[in-house]
Design a protein around this motif. Sequence first.
Motif, short mmCIF file in Angstrom:
data_model
loop_
_atom_site.label_atom_id
_atom_site.label_comp_id
_atom_site.label_asym_id
_atom_site.label_seq_id
_atom_site.Cartn_x
_atom_site.Cartn_y
_atom_site.Cartn_z
N LEU A 157 0.83 -1.21 0.00
CA LEU A 157 0.00 0.00 0.00
C LEU A 157 0.86 1.26 0.00
N LEU A 158 1.92 1.24 0.80
CA LEU A 158 2.83 2.39 0.83
C LEU A 158 3.46 2.63 -0.54
N GLN A 159 3.76 1.54 -1.25
CA GLN A 159 4.34 1.69 -2.59
C GLN A 159 3.37 2.37 -3.55
N LEU A 160 2.07 2.18 -3.31
CA LEU A 160 1.07 2.77 -4.19
C LEU A 160 0.94 4.29 -4.01
N PHE A 161 1.48 4.82 -2.91
CA PHE A 161 1.45 6.27 -2.71
C PHE A 161 2.46 6.99 -3.59
N ILE A 162 3.52 6.28 -3.97
CA ILE A 162 4.59 6.94 -4.75
C ILE A 162 4.08 7.45 -6.09
N GLU B 240 1.18 8.53 -6.78
CA GLU B 240 0.34 9.70 -6.51
C GLU B 240 1.20 10.92 -6.21
N VAL B 241 2.30 10.71 -5.49
CA VAL B 241 3.22 11.82 -5.23
C VAL B 241 3.82 12.32 -6.54
N LEU B 242 4.22 11.39 -7.40
CA LEU B 242 4.80 11.77 -8.70
C LEU B 242 3.77 12.47 -9.58
N ARG B 243 2.51 12.04 -9.50
CA ARG B 243 1.43 12.69 -10.27
C ARG B 243 1.31 14.17 -9.87
N SER B 244 1.28 14.40 -8.53
CA SER B 244 1.12 15.78 -8.04
C SER B 244 2.31 16.65 -8.44
N ILE B 245 3.52 16.12 -8.27
CA ILE B 245 4.72 16.90 -8.61
C ILE B 245 4.70 17.26 -10.10
N THR B 246 4.43 16.25 -10.95
CA THR B 246 4.46 16.47 -12.40
C THR B 246 3.40 17.47 -12.85
N ASN B 247 2.19 17.35 -12.31
CA ASN B 247 1.12 18.28 -12.69
C ASN B 247 1.44 19.70 -12.26
N GLN B 248 1.99 19.85 -11.05
CA GLN B 248 2.35 21.21 -10.59
C GLN B 248 3.50 21.75 -11.42
N LEU B 249 4.43 20.88 -11.78
CA LEU B 249 5.55 21.32 -12.60
C LEU B 249 5.08 21.72 -13.99
N GLN B 250 4.15 20.94 -14.56
CA GLN B 250 3.61 21.25 -15.89
C GLN B 250 2.87 22.59 -15.89
N ASN B 251 2.20 22.90 -14.77
CA ASN B 251 1.43 24.13 -14.66
C ASN B 251 2.23 25.29 -14.05
N ASN B 252 3.54 25.09 -13.87
CA ASN B 252 4.42 26.11 -13.29
C ASN B 252 3.94 26.53 -11.90
N GLN B 253 3.45 25.60 -11.12
CA GLN B 253 2.95 25.89 -9.77
C GLN B 253 3.83 25.29 -8.67
N ARG C 1 8.13 19.28 0.77
CA ARG C 1 7.00 18.48 1.27
C ARG C 1 6.94 17.12 0.58
N TYR C 2 7.08 17.11 -0.76
CA TYR C 2 7.02 15.84 -1.49
C TYR C 2 8.22 14.95 -1.18
N SER C 3 9.37 15.59 -1.00
CA SER C 3 10.57 14.82 -0.63
C SER C 3 10.39 14.17 0.73
N LEU C 4 9.75 14.93 1.66
CA LEU C 4 9.48 14.38 2.98
C LEU C 4 8.52 13.20 2.90
N TYR C 5 7.49 13.32 2.04
CA TYR C 5 6.54 12.22 1.84
C TYR C 5 7.28 10.95 1.40
N ILE C 6 8.13 11.11 0.39
CA ILE C 6 8.85 9.94 -0.14
C ILE C 6 9.79 9.36 0.91
N PHE C 7 10.42 10.27 1.70
CA PHE C 7 11.32 9.81 2.76
C PHE C 7 10.55 9.00 3.80
N LEU C 8 9.39 9.51 4.23
CA LEU C 8 8.58 8.81 5.23
C LEU C 8 8.03 7.49 4.69
N ILE C 9 7.65 7.51 3.40
CA ILE C 9 7.19 6.25 2.78
C ILE C 9 8.32 5.22 2.79
#
Length: 582
Positions: free
Chosen positions: A30-35, A37-50, A58-66
């Motif tokens: 289950l924890l592997q399935l969060f990765i 989703e994290v990549l989806r959010s990063i990529t979408n924000q990067l694509q939209n310059n957000q 924050r996303y790095s911390l998520y991946i570290f905790l996962i």
Amino acid sequence: MYNFKTLKPFLFKNKWPYILGILWLLVVDLLQLFIPEVLRSITNQLQNNQLTYQDIFRYSLYIFLIGIGIGFFRFLWRMLIIGASRELEYHLRNKLFSHLLTLSTSYYHRHKTGDLMAHLTNDIHAVRMAFGPGIVAMTDAIFLNITATTMMALTTNFRLTIYALLPMPLLILCMTRFGELIHAKFKTVQEAFATVTDQTQENLAGVRVIKAFVQEDTEITQFNEKSQALFDRNMELAKLFGIFHPLVQFLSSLSFIIAIWYGGRLVIEGGMSLGDFVAFITYLGLLVSSISAIGWVINVMQRGSASMERLNKILEEKPEIQDAPDAIKQLEIKGAIAFQQVFFTYPNSQYNALTNFSLEILKTAKIGVIGRTGSGKTTIANLLLRLYEANQGSITLDGYPIEKIPLETLRKYIAFVDQDSFLFSATIMENIGFGVDNYTLEDIQRVAKIAGLHEDVISFPKGYDTIVGEKGVTLSGGQRQRVSIARALLKNSKVLILDDCLSAVDTHTEEKILTALKDQAKDQTTIIIAHRVSTLKHCDKIIVLDNGMILEEGNHEELLALQGLYYDFYEKQLLEEKINME
């Protein structure tokens, strides 16, 4: 999976380590399935310059905790599932070894030691792999297949998911077919391995004979042939895997080709965001890796199943000789023995070892048995100990049919020294004390003196702590026989059977041992089987066997007066002694 039915009691008893281990394994998945989703959010924000520095942290911390969570729960499931598989290995090896010791003597005449050693090592290891790493990989494959497919369909694009999964039925069909082939091939590998193990064990045990007859080259050639056969079987299995794994990888890669082609078009045409595409590819990677792992699971499970099938054949073997349902539990044996019209033929033999054999032995009597080689002398001991069952007739001990006496009780009351004089790779003291639970050094020394062994032992640097080596290889033939005699004497049973166990000692030492035995065994019923007349001349009664029948019987003087076969033995041995003196 039917072959694993034997393990049901163990698995039921140890269900919680497996249940909890699988639970923590699912948490990891289950924890592997969060990765993704994290990549989806990063990529979408990067694509939209957000994307901001705060988001990156924050996303790095998520991946570290996962990662921390995955590591922690992976440790838990490894301790539980792999630990349980090690417990299974321990349980199965002990169960198999204990069962082997219950099987009758005839079983070991039909099966080679090397083959049984292969069962205790290779086959049990294969079963452990199936119920350790195999269970883990199978759980991963099932859970990730379902969850990754669901997440792909619900969170990205349903049609893309359908297209990407098109190669999967071919993949499953391929793995099913190859699984059957792997099962069959692995059985041939295990059988070839057993042959090599048997050859190795036999040659190492008989290395002195090989060297004495200068047969090293011949044995090396035979070993190379069997080793080559094992190599060929392994290569056939390796070729099968050589086709199987690349084929699985190829069919899996078709899913990526479809996903990149169709998913890329959707991104270009605006039908899917770049973040969704990245998440889909990540989910697909989890899915494909888990499906590819199914190939490894099939391999491990089929190997385990083939090995368990071989183990089940042993575990299903029933001892030919068992305690009777109405066995007499409480009895006191004094040592009176009677054979009544006994017939016996060894398995796979066309000739009777004993024919219409009748003999009555009073308690504390000393009976001698002599005859030509193959006349049935040792068979008397084998039947009395119930190593074999008589085909016809009856054998009683103090009037009790031996079939009604529990095997443990029967053999507790009989001390047996066989003609092989087998010793374990232990100290002299441990070998002498093998048949009793408690003993002291004084007890060991007492019986060693009776057996004419004590003087030899105290001349060794380590005395009774001397390691005798495998089968007593560091001792002479006469010393091995005397250790065996001492071992039987320490047991202090009501019946003592000596089966040609003085053949390797000189007549002077033999006379000393027999004189000492006369006092020690005065309250024991003693059966002495020998080829030398000098060994038997002091017995109360001597029987002469020929072709499984009693040809003559009486004491030493009476048999000489008959001038029959016993007299011939006596004359020949006198002539041998005269020649040796000259």
